[in-house]
Scaffold this active site. Structure first.
Site, PDB file in Angstrom:
ATOM      1  N   VAL A 440       4.948   2.726  -1.782  1.00  0.00           N
ATOM      2  CA  VAL A 440       3.530   2.637  -1.423  1.00  0.00           C
ATOM      3  C   VAL A 440       3.164   1.264  -0.863  1.00  0.00           C
ATOM      4  CG1 VAL A 440       2.866   4.369  -3.122  1.00  0.00           C
ATOM      5  CG2 VAL A 440       2.853   1.952  -3.771  1.00  0.00           C
ATOM      6  N   GLU A 441       2.041   1.206  -0.169  1.00  0.00           N
ATOM      7  CA  GLU A 441       1.477  -0.014   0.415  1.00  0.00           C
ATOM      8  C   GLU A 441       2.493  -0.749   1.289  1.00  0.00           C
ATOM      9  OE1 GLU A 441      -0.482  -2.474  -2.463  1.00  0.00           O
ATOM     10  OE2 GLU A 441      -1.873  -0.901  -3.052  1.00  0.00           O
ATOM     11  N   GLY A 442       3.227  -0.003   2.094  1.00  0.00           N
ATOM     12  CA  GLY A 442       4.240  -0.582   2.964  1.00  0.00           C
ATOM     13  C   GLY A 442       5.605  -0.480   2.335  1.00  0.00           C
TER      14      GLY A 442
END
Length: 757
Positions: A440-442
């Site tokens: 998640v988040e990159g």
């Protein structure tokens, strides 16, 4: 105007500017916006080759307010009391109404929302401490608290929302009347959000009886945490204006809107099962959903600014939630592995005495100290008002990766105890959930190979961004003037770093100054040496490769590793100073610094070995690493000391694992209790080992131990047996299908009040 150019500008600056224009990589608007997001801070010092340690050491430690501490001691503890991960994941298979009730009523959904809107308005440090406590009980409940307080409608509204939007939504988000989710990931875009296939079209439509300017949007999203239960959906989509209602431009760019999920055309409800975690996560779709323009976050003037808004929010948020959750996992690994290794015996010895186990346990302890130090330093920056985008990327990648390693190592030490699921297993939930944090988040691969150095090399450099701006200036003659102002200052900067890097390499940094005396002074000197080498090598690569450096992802990743390890090492040193330089922590400090500096030195060596110009690479190696990698890994003696730090009830162990929840009815409490008893009874155990007797009654009968010692030993061994024991189930319990005429029993642990560690 060309006649006004000086000879220097005509014959040096202008040709250099033309060369820069040729080698510059093409840069999309979204890349420019990502580079512009957030602020630079200590990362800039490390990238520029001569870090100012006074700036670092003078950074104030943020102390929790009385209100924040009371929230941790009260509501957070009460939530942890009931947040049993086994029950949530395998029995309820969902976040229970009881948990949702306390999350809403106590204000967990509004930790970041300012008090004037009904939220808590807590500091970044306080939020991280709250998340750590909850995450140590299980990731599903932690995610339920994290999502509303990270990248989502609340944070975006606070940063970019109109006053009407803030006044309407923030109080409802704070008290739980609205449950938020943020829909970013398109089905075919993944991490490449700029290629999302979710499209909005500017149009007029009758809305509430009036002709209204708005957007008709179609989307299909997936992996949306809290999506199945949300009442208001933050939505990212590409807005188009084919009929030119707003102007000549047709593709208006990524735009963010707030969509009540009961809006006609919105489909919500189905679920994913993310690594067998129980937090709500699932897809959602919209078909020809009409949204008035005032649903855009920030209003119509924010059309096309969605990507900038997202990366700006991430610049801060990635430094709080995932690092807090990851460090919690590492602390649980350190707390449990040290204790379990002390009470679990093989060949009549605690397994913590075996060197193979010590090597693994020391790595868990050292990395936990290091990442907790980096978490603290990052939070200090955030609480000063910084939004350090590069540092947040460093934290996202390294916290999640090191949690993966720590939990894997803890699983190895616990062996069979860790692979059998059940209420007694305190590691398997974190083990299953690791891939989620990695993704998640990159995604981590992208974060390491593209973002950390790619963003840091430009944002942290004092001149490159200005040179890029000059090169892209369409007024060519003004560009020459602007470029001339920068070029020669840049040349002086490069020359100083070259001389500094060479001198420090050939003297092995020993002649550099240190802001402190004592055993840690040498690490400051090595940070200076490697920082100068990074700055000089980075510049040299930009000259040799130009814009193609952007595509050399393996080189970029290694340079990012150098920067990251320098940040982690300096965070470790800062923590040691902030906590009053406790002598008991020195083994942890030595281990953490030596492993980070060795990793940085090795990454530097690998860049030089793979330098694209072989001859120049050889000369650079002679300049920067004349004797190869000089920072070595910890010696075995230090490794044993660090391992012993967590396998004994020491003050250093207490400081290392502070911030996780250890309730009296938890398995963590039981393994810790057993460890403390066995350490206390070690002299008795030694007498039994010397006589080659394992049974306390036999030792008593032979007069080796006293009656009191035998009773205490039997009690301790009973507790050890309970710790080592694993769960078992009937087939009916596993399948949920009762035998004929019987109701399937459910194995549900008894919930009693506990206490925080």
């Amino acid at each position: 105007m060309s006649n006004d150019l000086t000879l220097r500008q005509k014959f040096i600056t202008k040709p250099m500017l033309n060369w820069v224009r040729k080698v510059l990589p093409t840069m999309s608007n979204t890349e420019r916006e990502a580079l512009a997001a957030g602020t630079i801070w200590w990362d800039a010092d490390l990238m520029r080759g001569n870090p100012d340690f006074k700036k670092l050491l003078d950074t104030p430690v943020h102390k929790l307010s009385d209100e924040e501490q009371a929230f941790i001691d009260g509501p957070t503890k009460r939530l942890c009391d009931i947040a049993d991960d086994w029950t949530t994941t395998f029995v309820d298979k969902d976040i229970s109404p009881e948990i949702w009730d306390i999350v809403k009523k106590e204000g967990f959904l509004g930790l970041i929302i300012p008090k004037e809107y009904g939220g808590k308005g807590f500091s970044s440090t306080a939020i991280s401490e709250i998340v750590m406590n909850i995450a140590s009980r299980g990731s599903s409940v932690a995610v339920t608290v994290i999502v509303p307080n990270s990248l989502g409608p609340g944070e975006l509204l606070m940063m970019f929302g109109t006053e009407d939007q803030k006044n309407h939504y923030l109080p409802r988000l704070a008290d739980g009347r609205d449950i938020p989710a943020f829909a970013l990931t398109s089905e075919n875009a993944g991490s490449d959000a700029t290629n999302m296939t979710d499209i909005g079209v500017v149009c007029y439509q009758t809305y509430k009886g009036k002709k209204t300017l708005g957007m008709r949007v179609n989307w299909s999203k997936r992996f949306i945490s809290l999506g199945p239960v949300c009442t208001v959906l933050g939505l990212a989509f590409i807005l188009t204006d084919p009929d030119h209602i707003l102007g000549d431009e047709e593709n208006l760019g990524i735009t963010l809107a707030l969509v009540p999920t009961d809006t006609k055309g919105v489909t919500i409800g189905r679920r994913h099962i993310p690594s067998n975690q129980a937090f709500p996560n699932g897809p959602n779709q919209g078909e020809y959903v009409f949204m008035p323009m005032d649903w855009i976050i920030g209003g119509q003037e924010r059309i096309g600014q969605g990507w900038r808004m997202l990366v700006t929010a991430l610049a801060a948020g990635r430094g709080i939630m995932l690092p807090g959750m990851s460090v919690a996992g590492m602390k649980v690994a350190a707390f449990s592995t040290g204790a379990y290794g002390r009470v679990r015996e093989q060949f009549n010895l605690p397994i913590s005495r075996f060197e193979g186990i010590q090597e693994v346990a020391a790595n868990i302890a050292g990395e936990t100290y290091k990442m907790d130090a980096a978490r603290r330093l990052t939070l200090q920056a955030l609480d000063m008002g910084e939004k350090p985008a590069v540092i947040s990327a460093i934290m996202k990648y390294h916290a999640t990766e090191r949690m993966r390693k720590a939990v894997n190592d803890a699983m190895d030490v616990h062996s069979g105890k860790a692979v059998i699921d059940g209420p007694k297993n305190y590691l398997s939930s974190a083990y299953r959930g690791i891939p989620i944090a990695i993704t998640v988040e990159g995604a981590n691969i992208m974060t390491r190979s593209l973002m950390i150095y790619g963003q840091g090399s430009i944002r942290c450099h004092p001149y490159i961004q200005a040179e890029i701006d000059a090169a892209q200036n369409e007024d060519r003659e003004q560009a020459v003037q602007d470029f001339d102002d920068i070029l020669f200052r840049h040349a002086l900067f490069f020359t100083k770093n070259k001389l500094r890097a060479t001198f420090r390499a050939w003297t092995f940094g020993l002649l550099s100054s240190s802001p402190v005396d004592g055993e840690t002074a040498r690490y400051y000197k090595q940070v200076k040496r490697i920082s100068a080498a990074l700055a000089y090598l980075s510049e040299t690569l930009m000259i040799v490769l130009g814009g193609s450096l952007k595509r050399k992802e393996m080189l970029s990743a290694r340079l990012g590793d150098v920067l990251s390890e320098l940040y982690l090492a300096t965070a470790t040193l800062k923590r040691f100073e902030d906590t009053g330089r406790p002598a008991e922590d020195l083994p942890l400090v030595h281990y953490a610094c030596q492993t980070s500096l060795n990793a940085a030195d090795n990454a530097l060596h690998d860049v030089l070995r793979n330098f694209p110009n072989t001859i120049l690479g050889w000369f650079l190696r002679l300049q920067l690493q004349p004797l190869g990698v000089r920072c070595k890994l910890p010696k075995d003696r230090l490794t044993t000391k660090v391992s012993n730090t967590i396998s004994e009830p020491t003050a250093a162990r207490d400081r290392l694992t502070q911030g996780i929840y250890v309730g009296e009815d938890t398995e963590l409490f039981r393994v810790d209790e057993a460890m403390r008893l066995m350490v206390e009874l070690d002299p008795v155990k030694q007498k039994m080992r010397k006589a080659r007797i394992r049974d306390a009654d036999e030792a008593l009968e032979k007069g080796i131990i006293s009656e009191n010692e035998a009773a205490r030993m039997k009690d301790a061994l009973e507790k050890v047996g309970e710790v080592v024991r694993v769960d078992d189930f009937s087939l009916e319990e596993i399948t949920g299908k009762p035998a004929k005429g019987k109701k399937a029993p459910v194995k549900r642990p008894v919930k009693r009040k506990g206490k925080a560690a």
